[in-house]
Design a protein around this motif. Structure first.
Motif, PDB file in Angstrom:
ATOM      1  N   ARG A  94      20.749 -33.851 -12.748  1.00 37.02           N
ATOM      2  CA  ARG A  94      19.796 -33.382 -11.737  1.00 37.02           C
ATOM      3  C   ARG A  94      18.704 -34.422 -11.507  1.00 37.02           C
ATOM      4  N   HIS A  95      18.262 -34.477 -10.304  1.00 36.55           N
ATOM      5  CA  HIS A  95      17.136 -35.338  -9.922  1.00 36.55           C
ATOM      6  C   HIS A  95      17.322 -36.782 -10.364  1.00 36.55           C
ATOM      7  N   GLY A  96      18.554 -37.247 -10.370  1.00 33.77           N
ATOM      8  CA  GLY A  96      18.806 -38.643 -10.697  1.00 33.77           C
ATOM      9  C   GLY A  96      18.575 -38.996 -12.148  1.00 33.77           C
ATOM     10  N   ASP A  97      18.675 -38.008 -13.047  1.00 26.16           N
ATOM     11  CA  ASP A  97      18.501 -38.306 -14.469  1.00 26.16           C
ATOM     12  C   ASP A  97      19.488 -39.375 -14.910  1.00 26.16           C
ATOM     13  N   SER A  98      19.043 -40.238 -15.783  1.00 29.79           N
ATOM     14  CA  SER A  98      19.911 -41.259 -16.344  1.00 29.79           C
ATOM     15  C   SER A  98      20.831 -40.622 -17.386  1.00 29.79           C
TER      16      SER A  98
END
Length: 193
Positions: free
Chosen positions: A72-76
């Motif tokens: 989610r939300h571009g988590d690494s």
């Protein structure tokens, strides 16, 4: 709360604390405040109740893993894996479900060993899918080492999580968290590109 739910919760607490063999249905009934024969209106046997709880807890572990690895939300990938280990650690230290999970995995009732192994293999297959996706994302974005094989990645995570289960028997939560932080640093150093 329904009687069936109260039976499940009492069974979970007692099986976690005492184990399968040492938990008679009469103790579960007493904790719920019903007579032992009334349990059979909800579960056919102690084995049926235990296996229903195993299935419920396995589903919760699977949901926890999916939530932790949700990109989610571009988590690494690093953030996802950190979230996974933190969530599993919280689950492990849960006095009911975590202890029950540890107990039936490490000390399965002999009469249920084959069925528990079958359930565990099914769960592991379901758990492999989000771990495989996490590995694939990590390789594609260059966050994980290119020479890191999928099977090695998944095996390493299982070994770390299994090790956390063992550590939770030995250490307070504070010491466990300190050790986890060190394990995470070493694990990530071996995984990252």
């Amino acid at each position: 709360m329904s009687t069936s739910r109260r039976i499940r919760e009492a069974g979970l607490r007692l099986f976690a604390r005492q184990g399968y063999e040492a938990t008679p249905l009469s103790a579960i009934a007493a904790e719920v405040g019903i007579r032992t024969p009334s349990l059979y209106n909800h579960f056919a046997s102690k084995e049926a109740l235990f296996l229903a709880l195993v299935s419920e807890v396995e589903q919760e572990v699977l949901a926890l893993i999916h939530q932790s690895l949700d990109a989610r939300h571009g988590d690494s990938v690093k953030q996802q894996l950190e979230r996974l280990l933190a969530a599993m650690s919280d689950f492990i230290f849960d006095s009911g479900k975590g202890v029950f999970y540890k107990r039936f995995l490490l000390f399965p009732p002999p009469a249920l060993r084959d069925e528990l192994q079958r359930i565990n293999r099914q769960s592991e297959t379901a758990i492999d899918a989000p771990l495989r996706d996490c590995w694939r994302r990590g390789i594609e974005c260059g966050e994980l080492r290119a020479d890191l094989g999928e099977r090695d990645f998944i095996s390493a995570l299982y070994c770390v999580i299994d090790g956390l289960f063992s550590e939770s028997f030995l250490y307070s939560r504070d010491e466990f968290d300190r050790r986890l932080a060190g394990v995470w640093r070493v694990l990530w150093a071996g995984l990252c590109a």
